[in-house]
Design a protein around this motif. Structure first.
Motif, mmCIF file in Angstrom:
data_model
loop_
_atom_site.group_PDB
_atom_site.id
_atom_site.type_symbol
_atom_site.label_atom_id
_atom_site.label_comp_id
_atom_site.label_asym_id
_atom_site.label_seq_id
_atom_site.Cartn_x
_atom_site.Cartn_y
_atom_site.Cartn_z
ATOM 1 N N GLN B 18 53.700 53.904 29.587
ATOM 2 C CA GLN B 18 52.099 53.620 29.398
ATOM 3 C C GLN B 18 51.431 52.745 30.027
ATOM 4 N N VAL B 19 52.367 51.556 30.376
ATOM 5 C CA VAL B 19 51.704 50.617 31.299
ATOM 6 C C VAL B 19 51.424 51.080 32.700
ATOM 7 N N PHE B 20 52.469 52.000 33.260
ATOM 8 C CA PHE B 20 52.300 52.594 34.389
ATOM 9 C C PHE B 20 50.897 53.352 34.732
ATOM 10 N N GLN B 21 50.950 54.235 33.540
ATOM 11 C CA GLN B 21 49.754 55.110 33.321
ATOM 12 C C GLN B 21 48.291 54.447 33.220
ATOM 13 N N ARG B 22 48.233 53.108 32.812
ATOM 14 C CA ARG B 22 46.858 52.399 32.786
ATOM 15 C C ARG B 22 46.648 52.221 34.297
ATOM 16 N N HIS B 23 47.825 51.626 35.091
ATOM 17 C CA HIS B 23 47.734 51.522 36.571
ATOM 18 C C HIS B 23 46.973 52.798 37.148
ATOM 19 N N LEU B 24 47.694 53.946 36.824
ATOM 20 C CA LEU B 24 47.374 55.045 37.503
ATOM 21 C C LEU B 24 46.040 55.663 37.242
ATOM 22 N N THR B 25 45.517 55.452 35.801
ATOM 23 C CA THR B 25 44.093 55.438 35.649
ATOM 24 C C THR B 25 42.916 54.679 36.341
ATOM 25 N N THR B 132 54.027 52.634 44.815
ATOM 26 C CA THR B 132 54.915 51.911 44.737
ATOM 27 C C THR B 132 54.352 50.443 44.247
ATOM 28 N N PRO B 133 53.268 50.034 44.722
ATOM 29 C CA PRO B 133 52.722 48.663 44.563
ATOM 30 C C PRO B 133 52.564 48.573 42.962
ATOM 31 N N LEU B 134 52.105 49.534 42.394
ATOM 32 C CA LEU B 134 51.564 49.824 41.029
ATOM 33 C C LEU B 134 52.887 49.708 40.043
ATOM 34 N N LEU B 135 53.867 50.444 40.439
ATOM 35 C CA LEU B 135 55.133 50.460 39.754
ATOM 36 C C LEU B 135 55.765 49.221 39.741
ATOM 37 N N ARG B 136 55.736 48.512 41.202
ATOM 38 C CA ARG B 136 56.238 47.065 41.174
ATOM 39 C C ARG B 136 55.686 46.263 40.381
ATOM 40 N N ARG B 137 54.388 46.582 40.174
ATOM 41 C CA ARG B 137 53.576 45.143 38.962
ATOM 42 C C ARG B 137 54.198 45.735 37.406
ATOM 43 N N VAL B 138 54.389 46.884 37.317
ATOM 44 C CA VAL B 138 54.900 47.308 35.868
ATOM 45 C C VAL B 138 56.164 46.877 35.777
ATOM 46 N N ARG B 139 57.122 46.880 36.700
ATOM 47 C CA ARG B 139 58.496 46.642 36.809
ATOM 48 C C ARG B 139 58.850 45.241 36.839
ATOM 49 N N MET B 140 58.070 44.455 37.433
ATOM 50 C CA MET B 140 57.821 43.082 37.156
ATOM 51 C C MET B 140 58.068 42.298 35.865
#
Lengths: 400, 400
Positions: B18-25, B132-140
């Motif tokens: 869900q956090v990743f999806q907010r970035h995608l949106t 990748t930059p979005l997912l790295r933000r989620v993963r951090m």
């Protein structure tokens, strides 16, 4: 700073480069830019960070970002220089080689998209070709120098095999056994890491699998996966405790001066049930069958087809090279500085022929979901009239 | 087939998604297609070969090529299905998600060119963005679940540290010491491999460096390289025999259920010369300085600048974070399932702020070409009002 024989000699590097250049010329590629560690090591004798420029004729130039002094020490190439900035790349090439390449070759199977696009932007309006298939063709024929390194990697595997026989006991876990074999390999000079070219491949060089755990298929394109300790790794030794009368697979890579050798042996405590023992003997027979038919001029696919047919005749159709539904389409793979080199002893390679100097691992294996996996694997050199085995451990089932 | 706590729970996976999806949106990306092992593990709990489709809203679908049964066991996602063929991908997406994506997100920093182009061809006329930059933000930002795994990785490092003190003796080689620490780590449950995201990174999880060997820079973007056994690896323990009165660096990764912890300790036999001892104490002081200033809202770059300034004040300008000419531009790095995650405690990151839940390794080190390397490294969690250290071994110089 390394042991005595570490340096790749200049004549070895230049010979490799010249063979590669003949392929470039034939494909009308003006210049290749090589960056991936295994390829860089093959052509420079070093993996210091940078790019190797290989013009279709003339001397290659190794441009190093980090660490230049170390690259100059490690590489026997005469042209080892500081890397130009990305903006200066095209100018650098023009000045260094006196040309503006129209067609550039890159390792497109391994270069990440972002990395590649940044690199390509440095060259306006250039055509691009994938040079990986060409370089794999060069790398698949090993020189006497390379074979010397692979033989030393095989020596490590003899140490691992003895350690396995001495360490295996009832109640030891796969992990504990694997850890002690990893120790034995390192003390025998194993370099500490191994390379697989395939994206997401992540094979890490040593599998100790017992009983039913040996039968778990996994993400890798291998006949045996094992559980591993976690789904984050999903291969290799797990927590399972080893019992008597079950097959224990020791599938290990030796690794010396960048070069690998691959060997599998099956051990067991106190013997195996007749069906499994017979299966093991059948796998050894398939290995010997391959040894009889493999020689220069025979196709990779023919060896696969012939050995698969023999396995089916023996009644192993459903268990050969993986558990039913998860069987892989190969019995062997080329090996050198990577574990997935040419040749592929695999279905469909009917126009690709064995050549003298090729090296490949050959690994007939059986997988029974309930009982586990067993089999054997040697690494071979293709000689003028057959194959020579590099991994020389006893081939019979090792009953401890 | 794994130990008790191996599974990533469904609510954990869905929250991450869900956090990743907010970035995608926010970036107007209709769907991300995730394939790299570390990212796949983060979002599915498995690394079985395939693709995870993450629409910008709604449930993700894990399409698995190999091994589907294992993926269904390992992943707590409710949609784990057989992967469609490349030709059917666009149809699959339309049927499964009821849409034809206009913008697709890929992991462009890690996907190889050939792989990516084949994947992209399945979707006609689609725009592409790098996720990748979005997912790295989620993963951090780590969850309590992830921190539990990192603490267990830290426990392995305590075992390695004790083993190092017990094994170090005059005349032992770096390789021999490293091999025994690798054994100790494995017996403590180390998963056997570690991940680095950077192309050609190849960091392999344990560096034992002594005296002048610790000062060799190498291809990796690390302050300390070491010799390794061969230029084909060019890092880590080498053949060098360890002497009294020289610094011995033990820089190791713990690895539990995919999660890493990074720790460096400096040991020596019989004490160090005053200059080196003072240098070591200065590095500990820089570590403590970071602990005082790091908290949510402070920029990554400010921590770097402040600690670098302190090192310069102390007179370490030329030896801090690498030998003169080979110094790296960071003192710390985010860590989780990969060793090179966000945040980077590095020069220039002045607009990127620490947030609660981040984890990073911080490693002030000194490198003297003649005398060797020394320093300390802990892994930290950013808390509501500061940092908490996860690696709890004694911080003083360990004189054996």
């Amino acid at each position: 700073m390394y042991s005595d024989d570490w340096k790749t000699p200049q004549d070895e590097l230049l010979r490799r480069c010249q063979v590669f250049q003949r392929h470039l010329t034939a494909q009308q590629i003006d210049m290749a830019i090589i960056v991936q560690n295994a390829d860089l090591f093959y052509l420079t004798g070093s993996i210091q960070q940078g790019m190797l420029f290989v013009p279709c004729s003339g001397e290659p130039v190794y441009c190093v970002r980090r660490d230049l002094d170390r690259a100059r020490l490690e590489s026997a190439l005469s042209q080892v220089v500081a890397a130009p900035s990305p903006r200066q790349l095209a100018d650098f090439v023009r000045e260094q080689f006196g040309m503006t390449p129209e067609t550039l070759g890159f390792e497109l199977d391994v270069l990440p998209v972002t990395f590649y696009e940044r690199l390509k932007r440095s060259f306006a309006e250039v055509a691009v070709k994938d040079v990986t298939p060409l370089l794999r063709r060069v790398r698949m024929i090993k020189s006497p120098f390379e074979l010397g390194r692979m033989r030393k990697a095989a020596d490590q595997l003899a140490v691992v095999y003895e350690a396995a026989k001495n360490t295996l006991r009832e109640g030891i876990s796969e992990l504990e056994l694997s850890a002690h074999l990893e120790l034995a390999a390192r003390l025998a000079g194993h370099q500490g890491m191994t390379r697989m070219r395939a994206f997401n491949g992540e094979f890490y060089g040593g599998h100790v699998l017992s009983g039913a755990a040996g039968a778990h298929p996994t993400f890798c394109d291998t006949p045996l996966g094992g559980t591993g300790l976690t789904p984050a790794v999903a291969q290799g030794a797990g927590q399972r405790v080893i019992q008597a009368n079950e097959p224990v697979i020791i599938d290990f890579l030796g690794a010396y001066q960048g070069y690998l050798c691959d060997q599998t042996r099956t051990l067991c405590l106190g013997g195996l049930a007749d069906e499994l023992r017979q299966g093991y003997e059948d796998m050894v027979e398939i290995l010997w069958h391959m040894e009889k038919i493999a020689r220069p001029g025979v196709s990779w696919g023919h060896i696969y087809d012939s050995c698969l047919a023999l396995a089916c005749e023996m009644g192993h159709k459903d268990a050969f090279m993986g558990s039913a539904g998860a069987q892989v389409g190969f019995i062997g793979h080329g090996i050198g500085t990577e574990i997935d080199e040419f040749p592929f002893i695999a279905k469909g390679f009917n126009d690709d022929l064995l050549e003298e100097g090729m090296t490949f691992a050959f690994e007939p294996k059986l997988v029974y979901p309930e009982l586990g996996a067993l089999g054997i694997e040697n690494t071979y050199l293709v000689t003028a009239d057959g194959v020579e085995v590099l991994t020389r451990c006893p081939e019979e089932l090792a009953v401890v």
